[in-house]
Design a protein around this motif. Structure first.
Motif, PDB file in Angstrom:
ATOM      1  N   ASN A  77      66.087 -43.226  34.814  1.00 56.22           N
ATOM      2  CA  ASN A  77      64.910 -43.388  33.954  1.00 56.22           C
ATOM      3  C   ASN A  77      64.133 -44.656  34.305  1.00 56.22           C
ATOM      4  OD1 ASN A  77      65.465 -41.033  32.542  1.00 56.22           O
ATOM      5  ND2 ASN A  77      66.824 -42.097  31.078  1.00 56.22           N
ATOM      6  N   GLU A  78      64.859 -45.629  34.769  1.00 54.79           N
ATOM      7  CA  GLU A  78      64.208 -46.923  35.109  1.00 54.79           C
ATOM      8  C   GLU A  78      63.251 -46.744  36.284  1.00 54.79           C
ATOM      9  OE1 GLU A  78      65.456 -51.605  35.809  1.00 54.79           O
ATOM     10  OE2 GLU A  78      67.017 -50.025  35.829  1.00 54.79           O
ATOM     11  N   VAL A  79      63.676 -45.974  37.292  1.00 55.57           N
ATOM     12  CA  VAL A  79      62.802 -45.715  38.451  1.00 55.57           C
ATOM     13  C   VAL A  79      61.597 -44.904  38.022  1.00 55.57           C
ATOM     14  CG1 VAL A  79      62.635 -44.552  40.679  1.00 55.57           C
ATOM     15  CG2 VAL A  79      64.675 -45.867  40.124  1.00 55.57           C
ATOM     16  N   ASP A  80      61.847 -43.865  37.223  1.00 52.97           N
ATOM     17  CA  ASP A  80      60.732 -43.011  36.801  1.00 52.97           C
ATOM     18  C   ASP A  80      59.720 -43.777  35.950  1.00 52.97           C
ATOM     19  OD1 ASP A  80      61.861 -40.879  38.112  1.00 52.97           O
ATOM     20  OD2 ASP A  80      62.948 -40.138  36.332  1.00 52.97           O
ATOM     21  N   SER A  81      60.222 -44.542  35.013  1.00 47.81           N
ATOM     22  CA  SER A  81      59.288 -45.288  34.140  1.00 47.81           C
ATOM     23  C   SER A  81      58.515 -46.361  34.892  1.00 47.81           C
ATOM     24  CB  SER A  81      60.066 -45.914  32.978  1.00 47.81           C
ATOM     25  OG  SER A  81      61.017 -46.857  33.455  1.00 47.81           O
ATOM     26  N   GLU A  82      59.214 -47.008  35.802  1.00 47.89           N
ATOM     27  CA  GLU A  82      58.524 -48.042  36.593  1.00 47.89           C
ATOM     28  C   GLU A  82      57.432 -47.433  37.450  1.00 47.89           C
ATOM     29  OE1 GLU A  82      57.880 -52.019  37.740  1.00 47.89           O
ATOM     30  OE2 GLU A  82      59.278 -51.242  36.232  1.00 47.89           O
ATOM     31  N   ALA A  83      57.747 -46.295  38.099  1.00 49.08           N
ATOM     32  CA  ALA A  83      56.752 -45.625  38.945  1.00 49.08           C
ATOM     33  C   ALA A  83      55.581 -45.136  38.116  1.00 49.08           C
ATOM     34  CB  ALA A  83      57.414 -44.469  39.693  1.00 49.08           C
ATOM     35  N   ASP A  84      55.887 -44.504  36.944  1.00 47.58           N
ATOM     36  CA  ASP A  84      54.801 -44.001  36.091  1.00 47.58           C
ATOM     37  C   ASP A  84      53.918 -45.135  35.580  1.00 47.58           C
ATOM     38  OD1 ASP A  84      55.648 -41.404  36.419  1.00 47.58           O
ATOM     39  OD2 ASP A  84      56.923 -41.430  34.617  1.00 47.58           O
ATOM     40  N   GLU A  85      54.550 -46.244  35.190  1.00 45.05           N
ATOM     41  CA  GLU A  85      53.780 -47.377  34.653  1.00 45.05           C
ATOM     42  C   GLU A  85      52.857 -47.981  35.712  1.00 45.05           C
ATOM     43  OE1 GLU A  85      54.527 -51.678  32.447  1.00 45.05           O
ATOM     44  OE2 GLU A  85      56.232 -50.363  32.898  1.00 45.05           O
ATOM     45  N   ILE A  86      53.393 -48.177  36.916  1.00 43.18           N
ATOM     46  CA  ILE A  86      52.568 -48.771  37.998  1.00 43.18           C
ATOM     47  C   ILE A  86      51.422 -47.839  38.357  1.00 43.18           C
ATOM     48  CG2 ILE A  86      52.606 -49.463  40.425  1.00 43.18           C
ATOM     49  CD1 ILE A  86      55.502 -50.427  39.934  1.00 43.18           C
ATOM     50  N   ALA A  87      51.722 -46.534  38.452  1.00 49.29           N
ATOM     51  CA  ALA A  87      50.670 -45.559  38.770  1.00 49.29           C
ATOM     52  C   ALA A  87      49.593 -45.558  37.694  1.00 49.29           C
ATOM     53  CB  ALA A  87      51.289 -44.178  38.922  1.00 49.29           C
ATOM     54  N   ASN A  88      50.011 -45.690  36.437  1.00 50.87           N
ATOM     55  CA  ASN A  88      49.054 -45.696  35.340  1.00 50.87           C
ATOM     56  C   ASN A  88      48.209 -46.972  35.343  1.00 50.87           C
ATOM     57  OD1 ASN A  88      47.930 -44.613  32.852  1.00 50.87           O
ATOM     58  ND2 ASN A  88      49.067 -46.249  31.816  1.00 50.87           N
ATOM     59  N   VAL A  89      48.855 -48.120  35.560  1.00 50.36           N
ATOM     60  CA  VAL A  89      48.120 -49.402  35.552  1.00 50.36           C
ATOM     61  C   VAL A  89      47.073 -49.444  36.663  1.00 50.36           C
ATOM     62  CG1 VAL A  89      48.359 -51.883  35.941  1.00 50.36           C
ATOM     63  CG2 VAL A  89      49.957 -50.694  34.428  1.00 50.36           C
ATOM     64  N   TYR A  90      47.423 -48.965  37.826  1.00 49.84           N
ATOM     65  CA  TYR A  90      46.509 -49.071  38.979  1.00 49.84           C
ATOM     66  C   TYR A  90      45.741 -47.783  39.253  1.00 49.84           C
ATOM     67  CZ  TYR A  90      48.702 -53.533  39.964  1.00 49.84           C
ATOM     68  OH  TYR A  90      49.139 -54.838  39.873  1.00 49.84           O
ATOM     69  N   GLN A  91      45.768 -46.879  38.233  1.00 53.53           N
ATOM     70  CA  GLN A  91      45.000 -45.636  38.305  1.00 53.53           C
ATOM     71  C   GLN A  91      45.275 -44.903  39.626  1.00 53.53           C
ATOM     72  OE1 GLN A  91      40.903 -46.747  37.784  1.00 53.53           O
ATOM     73  NE2 GLN A  91      41.220 -47.469  35.680  1.00 53.53           N
ATOM     74  N   GLY A  92      46.567 -44.785  39.935  1.00 55.10           N
ATOM     75  CA  GLY A  92      46.911 -44.179  41.214  1.00 55.10           C
ATOM     76  C   GLY A  92      48.040 -43.182  41.086  1.00 55.10           C
ATOM     77  N   ARG A  93      48.767 -43.038  42.167  1.00 58.19           N
ATOM     78  CA  ARG A  93      49.818 -42.015  42.269  1.00 58.19           C
ATOM     79  C   ARG A  93      50.932 -42.573  43.137  1.00 58.19           C
ATOM     80  NH1 ARG A  93      48.715 -36.166  45.186  1.00 58.19           N
ATOM     81  NH2 ARG A  93      50.723 -35.140  44.670  1.00 58.19           N
ATOM     82  N   ILE A  94      52.194 -42.294  42.722  1.00 56.46           N
ATOM     83  CA  ILE A  94      53.344 -42.738  43.501  1.00 56.46           C
ATOM     84  C   ILE A  94      54.214 -41.527  43.822  1.00 56.46           C
ATOM     85  CG2 ILE A  94      55.436 -44.148  43.499  1.00 56.46           C
ATOM     86  CD1 ILE A  94      54.019 -46.110  41.672  1.00 56.46           C
ATOM     87  N   MET A  95      54.542 -41.430  45.101  1.00 55.32           N
ATOM     88  CA  MET A  95      55.468 -40.380  45.537  1.00 55.32           C
ATOM     89  C   MET A  95      56.630 -41.043  46.249  1.00 55.32           C
ATOM     90  SD  MET A  95      53.169 -37.124  46.788  1.00 55.32           S
ATOM     91  CE  MET A  95      52.310 -38.000  48.091  1.00 55.32           C
ATOM     92  N   ILE A  96      57.855 -40.523  45.909  1.00 56.90           N
ATOM     93  CA  ILE A  96      59.066 -41.017  46.555  1.00 56.90           C
ATOM     94  C   ILE A  96      59.604 -39.897  47.432  1.00 56.90           C
ATOM     95  CG2 ILE A  96      61.387 -41.923  46.194  1.00 56.90           C
ATOM     96  CD1 ILE A  96      60.434 -42.894  43.431  1.00 56.90           C
TER      97      ILE A  96
END
Length: 478
Positions: A77-96
């Motif tokens: 959950n920590e990875v998912d939340s961190e990725a979602d939060e960063i993507a939301n803050v910078y109006q972007g998208r993260i793929m692993i």
């Protein structure tokens, strides 16, 4: 139309316009370049800072992935939340993406479980820990960076972070607009400064122009006093010296006319008195008639001498004199002059001495130079004491020849020596009239010597004699 074009051309070629244009160009061109450099540097700095931020967040996610075993199928959950939060803050998208190019996590939820074929992903998997790649796609940038296993340093996956750059460019636009307003203000200041400075710089020149126009109208008392740049001060001083020279020339011309009138008026007045005396008395003895006619003839001869000397002065004008140059022996020229003047010296028992140190050949106008040396030697005889002497010496070096005329005569007072070369100037007016002098001899002599690009110097002591030293180039300088 012609007049308009002429005025336009005149204004463009004027110093004020050109100074204004140069100052504007010198001020604006560097300013525009500086504006572009600052603007581009500011954008680059913002983008670089954003990349560094995203990369640091990517490193954080990468560390969470490796510690949690996220790519091995363990949920975090920590990875998912961190990725979602960063993507939301910078109006972007993260793929692993794992090592098999399978998308494990997509913040958009669109590509999870799918295989991704991307050049950057493949390169990143194969290039090792330092394989970061940045692409720009419209208003977005995409950072591809490896996920490193902390235990063995192996690349076990890839993180693709896409982030918006709209906010960066919005900030940049705001800053650019402010810079443009500042730039416009500076441009206005440069234009005003250039205009005022061009006026200030050319104002002294306009004063000089006005003074020249006043001189052309006959006003010689219009001098200028310019302060500021040293070049303008120099021009001002030179201009004032020029006015002084013109005034002196005008004064000399007026004095010359006055002197000529006076010199010609004196013999004419004498002849009139003599002729009136002859006409008023009848039955005069023949001896008196003869005496009066001899006096009239003397005055006529005096007038003739004055006129001849004046004609010589005109012919010796530096701007119009024609020099007939030939290579002659200066020794022979001086010997002929002394031979011609010996009878005059013999009447008063004055000894003429000629000393020549070497044969001298020089390029000169022998007629004009004979006249100059004749005046010097004849004056040395005329203004000498009975039983006196006149010594003429000739010498030369590799560039000049030197003629010295020295006498044992009455001499010239020191305070009057600077004036002896002026036209019609006489040291002792009464004695000069007795000897038949016109006051033009030394002026003619100096003119001749100057025409030969030479110089003449005077040394004299009252009642002890006078020495004139003449220096003339051996080769005439045209």
């Amino acid at each position: 139309m012609k007049k308009l074009w002429k005025n336009f051309t005149y204004n463009i070629r004027s110093m004020r316009t050109q100074v204004f244009i140069i100052l504007v160009c010198v001020g604006l061109i560097p300013l525009v370049f500086l504006f572009n450099i600052i603007s581009n540097a500011y954008d680059s700095q913002l983008l670089s800072q954003r990349k560094d931020e995203i990369q640091s967040y990517g490193t954080v996610i990468s560390n969470l992935i490796t510690t949690s075993g996220y790519l091995s199928g363990h949920e975090s959950n920590e990875v998912d939340s961190e990725a979602d939060e960063i993507a939301n803050v910078y109006q972007g998208r993260i793929m692993i993406v794992d090592k098999d190019l399978t998308v494990v996590k997509d913040t958009y939820g669109l590509e999870e479980g799918k295989t991704i074929i991307s050049t950057e992903v493949v390169k990143c998997l194969n290039s090792g820990p330092d394989g970061n790649y940045l692409n720009t796609i419209g208003d977005y940038q995409q950072l591809t960076m490896p996920i490193i296993n902390s235990s063995d340093g192996e690349v076990i996956g890839v993180i693709i972070i896409s982030y918006s750059t709209k906010s960066i460019f919005n900030v940049s636009k705001v800053v650019t607009h402010k810079l443009i307003f500042i730039l416009l203000g500076i441009i206005v200041c440069i234009l005003i400064f250039s205009f005022i400075y061009s006026i200030v710089l050319t104002k002294p020149l306009n004063k000089i122009t006005e003074s020249i126009n006043d001189i052309a109208k006959g006003d010689m008392d219009n001098k200028i006093d310019i302060h500021g740049y040293s070049e303008l001060v120099t021009i001002s001083d030179s201009f004032n010296r020029m006015i002084d020279v013109i005034q002196n020339q005008n004064n000399s011309r007026q004095e010359f006319v006055s002197n000529v009138s006076h010199e010609l008026k004196t013999p004419l007045a004498s002849m009139k008195v003599l002729s009136d005396s002859l006409l008023s008395q009848e039955g005069m003895p023949e001896e008196i008639y003869r005496e009066f006619l001899v006096d009239i003839t003397t005055e006529i001869e005096r007038m003739t001498q004055i006129i001849n000397d004046l004609l010589s002065m005109v012919k010796l004008d530096k701007n119009s004199a024609q020099m007939i140059i030939s290579n002659i022996s200066i020794n022979e020229l001086l010997e002929q002059l002394l031979k011609r003047l010996r009878p005059i010296a013999a009447k008063r028992n004055i000894e003429l001495i000629f000393e020549s140190f070497r044969p001298v050949m020089a390029d000169v106008d022998d007629v004009k130079l004979s006249m100059a040396f004749n005046n010097l030697i004849e004056n040395a005889i005329k203004y000498n004491y009975d039983e006196g002497w006149v010594r003429v010496t000739l010498n030369a070096d590799h560039k000049f020849f030197y003629v010295t005329v020295q006498d044992s005569g009455v001499g010239i007072p020191e305070e009057l020596q600077n004036n002896v070369f002026e036209r019609f100037y006489r040291v002792d007016k009464a004695r000069s009239r007795e000897t038949g002098g016109t006051g033009l001899g030394l002026s003619i002599t100096r003119s001749v010597i100057l025409l030969h690009r030479g110089s003449i110097k005077l040394y004299s002591k009252e009642k002890e004699g006078t020495t004139f030293t003449v220096r003339i180039p051996l080769n005439y300088i045209a």
